[in-house]
Design an enzyme around this catalytic site. Structure first.
Site, PDB file in Angstrom:
ATOM      1  N   LYS A  43       0.845  -1.198   0.000  1.00 49.84           N
ATOM      2  CA  LYS A  43       0.000   0.000   0.000  1.00 49.84           C
ATOM      3  C   LYS A  43       0.881   1.250   0.000  1.00 49.84           C
ATOM      4  O   LYS A  43       2.090   1.169   0.264  1.00 49.84           O
ATOM      5  CB  LYS A  43      -0.900  -0.027   1.236  1.00 49.84           C
ATOM      6  CG  LYS A  43      -0.135  -0.026   2.548  1.00 49.84           C
ATOM      7  CD  LYS A  43      -0.971  -0.564   3.686  1.00 49.84           C
ATOM      8  CE  LYS A  43      -0.226  -0.430   5.011  1.00 49.84           C
ATOM      9  NZ  LYS A  43      -0.850  -1.228   6.070  1.00 49.84           N
ATOM     10  N   TYR A 271      15.040  30.129   9.763  1.00 49.42           N
ATOM     11  CA  TYR A 271      13.797  30.774  10.237  1.00 49.42           C
ATOM     12  C   TYR A 271      13.616  30.641  11.742  1.00 49.42           C
ATOM     13  O   TYR A 271      13.920  29.601  12.320  1.00 49.42           O
ATOM     14  CB  TYR A 271      12.585  30.126   9.570  1.00 49.42           C
ATOM     15  CG  TYR A 271      12.468  30.374   8.100  1.00 49.42           C
ATOM     16  CD1 TYR A 271      12.573  31.656   7.567  1.00 49.42           C
ATOM     17  CD2 TYR A 271      12.215  29.309   7.232  1.00 49.42           C
ATOM     18  CE1 TYR A 271      12.442  31.869   6.200  1.00 49.42           C
ATOM     19  CE2 TYR A 271      12.083  29.514   5.870  1.00 49.42           C
ATOM     20  CZ  TYR A 271      12.197  30.792   5.358  1.00 49.42           C
ATOM     21  OH  TYR A 271      12.062  30.993   4.016  1.00 49.42           O
TER      22      TYR A 271
HETATM   23  C1  LIG Z   1      -0.071  -2.128   6.666  1.00 47.57           C
HETATM   24  C2  LIG Z   1      -0.636  -3.422   7.110  1.00 47.57           C
HETATM   25  C3  LIG Z   1       0.177  -4.551   7.260  1.00 47.57           C
HETATM   26  C4  LIG Z   1       1.687  -4.507   7.106  1.00 47.57           C
HETATM   27  O1  LIG Z   1       2.254  -4.067   8.312  1.00 47.57           O
HETATM   28  P1  LIG Z   1       3.822  -3.949   8.505  1.00 47.57           P
HETATM   29  O2  LIG Z   1       3.958  -3.616   9.938  1.00 47.57           O
HETATM   30  O3  LIG Z   1       4.298  -2.847   7.626  1.00 47.57           O
HETATM   31  O4  LIG Z   1       4.401  -5.270   8.157  1.00 47.57           O
HETATM   32  C5  LIG Z   1      -0.422  -5.748   7.585  1.00 47.57           C
HETATM   33  N1  LIG Z   1      -1.766  -5.815   7.759  1.00 47.57           N
HETATM   34  C6  LIG Z   1      -2.566  -4.759   7.649  1.00 47.57           C
HETATM   35  C7  LIG Z   1      -4.029  -4.924   7.871  1.00 47.57           C
HETATM   36  C8  LIG Z   1      -2.035  -3.518   7.330  1.00 47.57           C
HETATM   37  O5  LIG Z   1      -2.839  -2.459   7.223  1.00 47.57           O
END
Ligand SMILES: *Cc1c(COP(=O)(O)O)cnc(C)c1O
Length: 383
Positions: A43, A271
């Site tokens: 994702k 800044y």
């Molecule tokens: C993002 C996600 C993962 C992966 O998690 P990691 O800690 O990056 O391995 C697994 N399951 C779900 C439901 C997620 O949303």
């Protein structure tokens, strides 16, 4: 013809080592029992690594299923390979249901209402739809609350157009609370037991993400893991290698020195004048700022590597530029490379360190690297 902008010198870029990504998948898989299937979580543009390149390499490396957040990410994977199973991890908007059917994806389902909606979309298309039933065992986000699992399961079984392809849960604190994680596992197993007639051999039964792999239960009915962060070579537990799983960094983040200048002791930097020089100093102005993904939270605390040496960030990180102290690094010049994440001449800044400097977690630090930053792919296939 390549565009002018793609031929210009790089000011700030990320390097992605696809061969390391492939080795990481293989090494994670080798640490698991042979029957465990590998769900590659890609994702958010594969955690900022670039979905196309990362997914193509993970296909080559033998991922069994891809997990993404939304339809648009799923459609990108479909463009790469038509047969690959894809699981959507986020809830669907009502008008998205029909695309799940059209694209042949699997949806995550938490409620009877979603089951009925998807069944209707499938009937209208004259097809079937795959779903993974999600059980909320204490994370309090998606999923049916665990004691109520059976009711959604029954709704699924009673819909001929809906095919149960998997059942899963997600841990709230897999990286730092083994006791609660074990409790979530128990709740999930009890929920499974209440689903009579469930075929444990054909379903994907999954719970562990990167943080769960250390305490993974291999004896139970689990037959798949969902791996996101760890395949990119980043441990969810900074400072500890996860069990026996050895991975290597995939990602590095680099910029260049745009200007070197001297300022006297007493001058203030950037800044808000949050830093006052305590000595006559040599400063380097880097060609990267928060608009590239170097968080403003790293102001006055992060470090970068130049000539392999650690140089502290002075004052506020700004949109396009960041100032570092190079007083102790001889002969820094405009054009020199500076490393925000990665290795240089024996020095290393890990993603864990970079994230801590930005006061955040590695997941957010990676996905905060912006569109302005070109991703360069090392070791593409065939090389
Ligand atoms: C993002 C996600 C993962 C992966 O998690 P990691 O800690 O990056 O391995 C697994 N399951 C779900 C439901 C997620 O949303």
């Amino acid at each position: 013809m390549t565009s002018l902008s793609s031929r210009l010198p790089l000011r700030c870029w990320a390097e992605i080592d696809l061969a390391a990504l492939e080795r990481n998948l293989k090494s994670i898989r080798a640490s698991l029992p042979a029957h465990m299937r590998y769900v590659a979580v890609v994702k958010a543009d594969a955690y900022g690594h670039g979905l196309h390149h990362a997914a193509a390499r993970l296909m080559h490396a033998g991922a069994d299923l891809f997990a993404v957040a939304n339809l648009s990410e799923a459609a990108s994977i479909r463009e790469l390979g038509s047969g690959w199973p894809i699981l959507l991890l986020s809830p669907l908007l009502p008008e998205e249901d029909r695309y799940v059917v059209d694209l042949g994806l699997a949806a995550t389902v938490s409620s009877i209402q979603e089951v009925r909606r998807l069944a209707e979309a499938a009937r209208q298309a004259g097809r079937n739809v795959d779903i993974h039933l999600k059980v909320d065992t204490g994370t309090g986000r998606l999923g049916v609350w665990h004691p109520d699992t059976q009711s959604v399961y029954q709704a699924i079984v009673s819909e001929p157009a809906v095919r149960l392809a998997g059942i899963f849960t997600h841990f709230a604190s897999s990286d730092d609370d083994p006791i609660f994680t074990a409790e979530q596992r128990r709740r999930f197993l009890a929920a499974l037991d209440r689903c009579t007639g469930l075929d444990r051999h054909t379903l994907f039964i999954h719970a562990d993400n990167s943080g769960g792999l250390e305490s993974i239960e291999t004896a139970g009915p689990f037959n798949a893991v969902r791996v996101g962060l760890l395949q990119f070579g980043v441990s969810p537990r900074p400072g500890s290698l996860l069990g026996s799983v050895r991975t290597e960094p995939v990602f590095s983040f680099r910029t260049r020195v745009g200007l070197v200048k001297r300022l006297p002791a007493g001058a203030t930097v950037s800044y808000g004048r949050t830093h006052t020089l305590r000595r006559d100093s040599v400063l380097a102005v880097l060609c990267a700022g928060y608009a590239d993904g170097l968080s403003r939270a790293a102001s006055n605390r992060g470090q970068v590597l130049i000539q392999g040496r650690r140089c502290p960030i002075l004052g506020r990180v700004t949109m396009d530029q960041t100032i570092v102290d190079v007083t102790d690094v001889p002969s820094v010049q405009a054009g020199d490379e500076a490393v925000l994440v990665g290795r240089q001449l024996g020095g290393e800044i890990t993603l864990a360190e970079f994230s801590q400097g930005a006061d955040t977690i590695p997941w957010e630090a990676l996905t905060a690297i912006t569109k302005r930053v070109p991703r360069l792919y090392r070791t593409p296939l065939g090389l």
